[in-house]
Design an enzyme around this catalytic site. Sequence first.
Site, short mmCIF file in Angstrom:
data_model
loop_
_atom_site.label_atom_id
_atom_site.label_comp_id
_atom_site.label_asym_id
_atom_site.label_seq_id
_atom_site.Cartn_x
_atom_site.Cartn_y
_atom_site.Cartn_z
N ASP A 67 -8.15 2.39 -14.01
CA ASP A 67 -6.84 2.14 -14.94
C ASP A 67 -6.58 3.35 -15.26
OD1 ASP A 67 -8.74 2.56 -16.81
OD2 ASP A 67 -8.73 0.41 -17.44
N ASN A 136 -11.62 -7.26 -27.63
CA ASN A 136 -10.95 -8.47 -27.31
C ASN A 136 -11.27 -9.28 -26.03
OD1 ASN A 136 -9.73 -6.83 -25.64
ND2 ASN A 136 -7.56 -7.21 -26.55
N HIS A 138 -11.20 -7.72 -23.18
CA HIS A 138 -10.17 -7.18 -21.68
C HIS A 138 -11.28 -6.47 -21.05
CE1 HIS A 138 -9.25 -3.12 -24.25
NE2 HIS A 138 -9.77 -2.96 -22.94
N GLU A 143 -5.43 -7.44 -20.75
CA GLU A 143 -5.41 -7.81 -22.11
C GLU A 143 -5.60 -9.43 -22.07
OE1 GLU A 143 -6.26 -5.85 -24.49
OE2 GLU A 143 -4.64 -4.52 -24.62
C1 GLP Z 1 -10.40 0.72 -22.61
C2 GLP Z 1 -10.81 0.59 -21.01
C3 GLP Z 1 -11.70 -0.51 -20.67
C4 GLP Z 1 -12.87 -0.24 -21.54
C5 GLP Z 1 -12.62 -0.63 -22.88
C6 GLP Z 1 -13.72 -0.21 -23.89
O1 GLP Z 1 -9.52 -0.16 -22.97
N1 GLP Z 1 -9.31 0.45 -20.22
O2 GLP Z 1 -11.78 -0.15 -19.22
O3 GLP Z 1 -13.91 -1.20 -20.94
O4 GLP Z 1 -11.70 0.56 -23.28
O5 GLP Z 1 -13.93 0.75 -24.41
P1 GLP Z 1 -15.05 1.63 -25.22
O6 GLP Z 1 -16.20 1.73 -24.10
O7 GLP Z 1 -14.55 2.73 -25.72
O8 GLP Z 1 -15.46 0.59 -26.28
#
Ligand code: GLP
Length: 246
Positions: A67, A136, A138, A143
């Site tokens: 992404d 949440n 995702h 989302e």
């Molecule tokens: C972002 C990314 C996700 C990731 C999420 C979790 O939103 N787009 O792919 O899984 O963060 O982030 P973290 O690992 O910092 O908790």
Amino acid sequence: MRIVVASTPDAVAAEAARLVLDRVRQRPDLVLGLATGLTMVPFYRALLVRKAREHVSFDGLRIFALDEYRGGRPEQPGSCRGFLERHVLQQLDVPSGQIHLLDGLAPDAEAECARYEELMARTGGIDVQILGIGGNGHIGFNEPGSSLESRTRLAPLSQATRQANARQWGGDPQAVPSEALTMGIGTILSARTCLLLAFGAGKAAAVQSAIEGPVTASVPASALQRHSDTVFLLDEEAAARLSRRE
Ligand code: GLP
């Protein structure tokens, strides 16, 4: 779906790195999907260390990013491209022509997403997709409420996600872009193998809903229950709410 629980984030990261390196040894032209987020930091560290120690070449690999923030400039530390370059891509021997990223600055986001889907298809599809999970539920930037069949597209980010990811954007949720280009849930489910990593108590509820709750658009990661080769790699805290671990 397989669940692997290890005592610490570093132990989880080491196991994930081992799985990826085994696959690269079996298939040197593997197509690997990479994620961003703080969960990925120990994983990329472990991958680079093990790769060097075991002399595994990545020069045949094809890489796709999961992404990118809409409007995220590469030089901004919060951008997915910037994150991946800093934490893994600059240290890897993957030729740049084999690294594919979503362009968050593309004037026509829809065309950019279509280009990306087509490129993935032409490359033969993702073999191994690395994933984190949002608090949440995702995955990627899909989302809650995203269609479980969705493909790569421009998607809105929730306030909760902008808040959670603000630490990579100078601490201000308003500085976090409000949209992102993301592989869809359907795109992710097309990967042959998915490896989802989660650490910490803040992920325990999302992990439990994803694994033990119903398959629902309200918890995008629950769609992985429909995938035939997914491994959840968890530390003890992220696994704390699970009633079963196998
Ligand atoms: C972002 C990314 C996700 C990731 C999420 C979790 O939103 N787009 O792919 O899984 O963060 O982030 P973290 O690992 O910092 O908790």
